[in-house]
Design a protein around this motif. Structure first.
Motif, PDB file in Angstrom:
ATOM      1  N   LEU A  66      -7.272  14.224   1.719  1.00  0.00           N
ATOM      2  CA  LEU A  66      -7.305  12.795   2.025  1.00  0.00           C
ATOM      3  C   LEU A  66      -8.687  12.380   2.532  1.00  0.00           C
ATOM      4  O   LEU A  66      -9.208  11.321   2.152  1.00  0.00           O
ATOM      5  CB  LEU A  66      -6.240  12.455   3.063  1.00  0.00           C
ATOM      6  CG  LEU A  66      -4.782  12.593   2.594  1.00  0.00           C
ATOM      7  CD1 LEU A  66      -3.832  12.370   3.766  1.00  0.00           C
ATOM      8  CD2 LEU A  66      -4.467  11.617   1.462  1.00  0.00           C
ATOM      9  N   ALA A  67      -9.292  13.206   3.378  1.00  0.00           N
ATOM     10  CA  ALA A  67     -10.633  12.898   3.883  1.00  0.00           C
ATOM     11  C   ALA A  67     -11.648  12.896   2.747  1.00  0.00           C
ATOM     12  O   ALA A  67     -12.551  12.047   2.697  1.00  0.00           O
ATOM     13  CB  ALA A  67     -11.041  13.893   4.962  1.00  0.00           C
ATOM     14  N   GLY A  68     -11.518  13.837   1.808  1.00  0.00           N
ATOM     15  CA  GLY A  68     -12.424  13.882   0.665  1.00  0.00           C
ATOM     16  C   GLY A  68     -12.278  12.671  -0.234  1.00  0.00           C
ATOM     17  O   GLY A  68     -13.267  12.123  -0.736  1.00  0.00           O
ATOM     18  N   ALA A 169     -14.547  -0.017  -7.680  1.00  0.00           N
ATOM     19  CA  ALA A 169     -14.383   1.177  -8.519  1.00  0.00           C
ATOM     20  C   ALA A 169     -12.917   1.505  -8.754  1.00  0.00           C
ATOM     21  O   ALA A 169     -12.552   2.129  -9.762  1.00  0.00           O
ATOM     22  CB  ALA A 169     -15.085   2.371  -7.880  1.00  0.00           C
ATOM     23  N   LEU A 170     -12.034   1.077  -7.826  1.00  0.00           N
ATOM     24  CA  LEU A 170     -10.614   1.378  -7.968  1.00  0.00           C
ATOM     25  C   LEU A 170      -9.953   0.611  -9.114  1.00  0.00           C
ATOM     26  O   LEU A 170      -8.823   0.922  -9.496  1.00  0.00           O
ATOM     27  CB  LEU A 170      -9.880   1.094  -6.654  1.00  0.00           C
ATOM     28  CG  LEU A 170     -10.107   2.126  -5.556  1.00  0.00           C
ATOM     29  CD1 LEU A 170      -9.406   1.712  -4.272  1.00  0.00           C
ATOM     30  CD2 LEU A 170      -9.620   3.496  -5.999  1.00  0.00           C
ATOM     31  N   PRO A 175      -4.522   0.095 -13.321  1.00  0.00           N
ATOM     32  CA  PRO A 175      -3.433   0.000 -14.305  1.00  0.00           C
ATOM     33  C   PRO A 175      -2.658   1.302 -14.473  1.00  0.00           C
ATOM     34  O   PRO A 175      -1.467   1.287 -14.786  1.00  0.00           O
ATOM     35  CB  PRO A 175      -4.165  -0.386 -15.594  1.00  0.00           C
ATOM     36  CG  PRO A 175      -5.577   0.016 -15.389  1.00  0.00           C
ATOM     37  CD  PRO A 175      -5.837  -0.148 -13.923  1.00  0.00           C
ATOM     38  N   ILE A 176      -3.321   2.417 -14.242  1.00  0.00           N
ATOM     39  CA  ILE A 176      -2.643   3.720 -14.352  1.00  0.00           C
ATOM     40  C   ILE A 176      -1.665   3.891 -13.200  1.00  0.00           C
ATOM     41  O   ILE A 176      -0.528   4.342 -13.390  1.00  0.00           O
ATOM     42  CB  ILE A 176      -3.681   4.858 -14.375  1.00  0.00           C
ATOM     43  CG1 ILE A 176      -4.629   4.661 -15.556  1.00  0.00           C
ATOM     44  CG2 ILE A 176      -2.991   6.226 -14.445  1.00  0.00           C
ATOM     45  CD1 ILE A 176      -5.841   5.558 -15.533  1.00  0.00           C
ATOM     46  N   ARG A 177      -2.074   3.512 -11.999  1.00  0.00           N
ATOM     47  CA  ARG A 177      -1.181   3.578 -10.842  1.00  0.00           C
ATOM     48  C   ARG A 177       0.034   2.687 -11.055  1.00  0.00           C
ATOM     49  O   ARG A 177       1.168   3.080 -10.753  1.00  0.00           O
ATOM     50  CB  ARG A 177      -1.930   3.144  -9.571  1.00  0.00           C
ATOM     51  CG  ARG A 177      -3.028   4.080  -9.125  1.00  0.00           C
ATOM     52  CD  ARG A 177      -3.820   3.471  -7.985  1.00  0.00           C
ATOM     53  NE  ARG A 177      -2.977   3.211  -6.824  1.00  0.00           N
ATOM     54  CZ  ARG A 177      -3.344   2.437  -5.809  1.00  0.00           C
ATOM     55  NH1 ARG A 177      -4.518   1.819  -5.815  1.00  0.00           N
ATOM     56  NH2 ARG A 177      -2.536   2.261  -4.775  1.00  0.00           N
ATOM     57  N   THR A 185      -1.855   9.061  -4.123  1.00  0.00           N
ATOM     58  CA  THR A 185      -2.764   9.363  -3.025  1.00  0.00           C
ATOM     59  C   THR A 185      -3.496   8.119  -2.545  1.00  0.00           C
ATOM     60  O   THR A 185      -3.795   7.977  -1.353  1.00  0.00           O
ATOM     61  CB  THR A 185      -3.786  10.425  -3.472  1.00  0.00           C
ATOM     62  OG1 THR A 185      -3.081  11.539  -4.033  1.00  0.00           O
ATOM     63  CG2 THR A 185      -4.627  10.903  -2.302  1.00  0.00           C
ATOM     64  N   PHE A 186      -3.771   7.198  -3.458  1.00  0.00           N
ATOM     65  CA  PHE A 186      -4.512   6.001  -3.073  1.00  0.00           C
ATOM     66  C   PHE A 186      -3.715   5.112  -2.114  1.00  0.00           C
ATOM     67  O   PHE A 186      -4.307   4.352  -1.344  1.00  0.00           O
ATOM     68  CB  PHE A 186      -4.924   5.211  -4.321  1.00  0.00           C
ATOM     69  CG  PHE A 186      -5.963   5.908  -5.149  1.00  0.00           C
ATOM     70  CD1 PHE A 186      -7.273   6.022  -4.698  1.00  0.00           C
ATOM     71  CD2 PHE A 186      -5.630   6.460  -6.370  1.00  0.00           C
ATOM     72  CE1 PHE A 186      -8.233   6.671  -5.457  1.00  0.00           C
ATOM     73  CE2 PHE A 186      -6.586   7.108  -7.140  1.00  0.00           C
ATOM     74  CZ  PHE A 186      -7.889   7.218  -6.684  1.00  0.00           C
ATOM     75  N   ASN A 187      -2.388   5.195  -2.132  1.00  0.00           N
ATOM     76  CA  ASN A 187      -1.581   4.440  -1.164  1.00  0.00           C
ATOM     77  C   ASN A 187      -1.806   4.944   0.255  1.00  0.00           C
ATOM     78  O   ASN A 187      -1.725   4.183   1.224  1.00  0.00           O
ATOM     79  CB  ASN A 187      -0.097   4.531  -1.508  1.00  0.00           C
ATOM     80  CG  ASN A 187       0.249   3.830  -2.797  1.00  0.00           C
ATOM     81  OD1 ASN A 187       0.260   4.442  -3.854  1.00  0.00           O
ATOM     82  ND2 ASN A 187       0.519   2.541  -2.732  1.00  0.00           N
ATOM     83  N   LEU A 188      -2.062   6.231   0.391  1.00  0.00           N
ATOM     84  CA  LEU A 188      -2.341   6.805   1.707  1.00  0.00           C
ATOM     85  C   LEU A 188      -3.789   6.584   2.120  1.00  0.00           C
ATOM     86  O   LEU A 188      -4.081   6.301   3.277  1.00  0.00           O
ATOM     87  CB  LEU A 188      -2.049   8.315   1.703  1.00  0.00           C
ATOM     88  CG  LEU A 188      -0.593   8.747   1.560  1.00  0.00           C
ATOM     89  CD1 LEU A 188      -0.507  10.267   1.494  1.00  0.00           C
ATOM     90  CD2 LEU A 188       0.252   8.234   2.716  1.00  0.00           C
TER      91      LEU A 188
END
Length: 353
Positions: A66-68, A169-170, A175-177, A185-188
């Motif tokens: 998550l930090a990375g 950049a996200l 659209p894939i999410r 992971t992006f939700n966290l």
């Protein structure tokens, strides 16, 4: 830890990284950052991005990972010249206990009580109304230019940083999410990457199993203090219905706390009447709480969470912070912050005068 990535190129492609995840290996912080950079590449196939996101969810992301992820997203973020000594309140969403947008209402109370807050958020991902949705319904311009956001924070003590604007950049993975239809992971990580690097955080995590990893990641990211929290009724806020679990991250260390509404001088009661479905219902509830029109559990939730944030920022006692939050509502200061942000967020005047 042997991951197999050490033998890959300096900037591995997603195709090179995918077999490592298939093998069930955990990534180091730097390897996780490489993974994000590979996913955000225009050359990355959508199918491989989807596979990586699903594998990470199935495995469960570590605090290092998550930090990375956060490191990489900060590298791609649009910079904004706001000092990090500010608060942010956010949540990962997906709470089974649905209420109105408490953290958005609390942000105006926090600012009115004297603590600067740079609230970072986006549109709803796991609910009907995210912070951006409710603020738009209230009349705030959520996508104002950085110079305007800076002015809002400087003059009002509050600004809103719209996630898609500061993390363009996200858009590559959005659209894939959406097509996956699952928590990724992006939700966290999204709530962790406030563009100004806010050093003080109140972060609600609905999934109790992920709280330790989120707290560990925030510690690695160097926050001065954060409360990672979850109501024991499943709410990703401090709840009025029962006690709440808190992981207190302070100077790189984490300790666990249990807090009750009574610790703030507030009675325990169910949150049922604080539910709001549509965006307009959310906005109406926020406005009613801030204007002093509601004296029920909706107000109590806002006071509790504003007080928790004030405690994180100042170290003052919970009851004292709750009294400050109540005063900010009762004397009209919180509602005036909302009105002022609505006006100034639409201003074309830049930060410099």
């Amino acid at each position: 830890m042997q991951t197999g990535i050490a033998s890959l190129s300096a900037a591995p492609t997603l195709g090179e990284l995918l077999p490592v995840l298939l093998g069930g290996s955990e990534l180091t912080r730097s390897e996780a950052a490489q993974l994000v950079n590979a996913m955000l590449s225009s050359d990355a196939p959508d199918a491989q991005i989807a596979a990586v996101l699903a594998l990470l969810v199935n495995k469960g992301e570590s605090s290092d990972e998550l930090a990375g992820f956060a490191d990489a997203l900060y590298q791609h973020a649009l910079p904004i010249s706001i000092p990090g000594e500010v608060l942010d309140t956010a949540g990962t969403g997906a709470s089974p206990a649905k209420t109105f947008n408490v953290s958005s209402a609390a942000s105006f109370v926090i600012a009115a009580a004297g603590c600067a807050i740079a609230k970072h958020g986006g549109r709803a991902a796991t609910s009907r109304s995210g912070s951006a949705d409710v603020l738009t319904a209230l009349g705030v311009r959520i996508d104002c230019e950085p110079e305007t956001a800076i002015r809002c924070l400087r003059e009002l003590g509050i600004c809103f940083l719209f996630a898609p604007k500061y993390h363009p950049a996200l858009a590559r993975v959005a659209p894939i999410r959406k097509a996956l239809g699952i928590r990724t992971t992006f939700n966290l990580v999204g709530p962790m990457v406030n563009p100004c690097g806010a050093k003080y955080r109140l972060l609600g995590v609905a999934d109790e199993a992920r709280m330790n990893d989120v707290a560990g990641a925030l510690a690695q990211l160097g926050v001065a203090r954060a409360w990672v929290l979850r109501g024991n009724d499943g709410l990703d806020e401090i709840t009025t219905a029962c006690s709440s679990r808190v992981l207190d991250v302070h100077d790189g260390r984490t300790c666990e706390l249990s807090v009750s509404p009574t610790d703030f001088g507030i009675s325990m009661r169910p949150t049922d009447t604080a539910r709001a479905g549509s965006v307009d219902e959310n906005a109406a509830t926020v406005r009613a709480v801030l204007s002093g029109a509601r004296h029920d559990v909706a107000r109590d939730l806002v006071v509790l969470n504003a007080a928790a944030a004030l405690h994180v920022r100042t170290g003052d006692g919970l009851r004292e912070c709750a009294e400050r939050a109540q005063k900010a509502i009762d004397d009209g200061a919180a509602f005036k912050k909302l009105e002022a942000l609505i006006t100034m967020s639409h201003s074309t005047e830049g930060a410099a005068r």
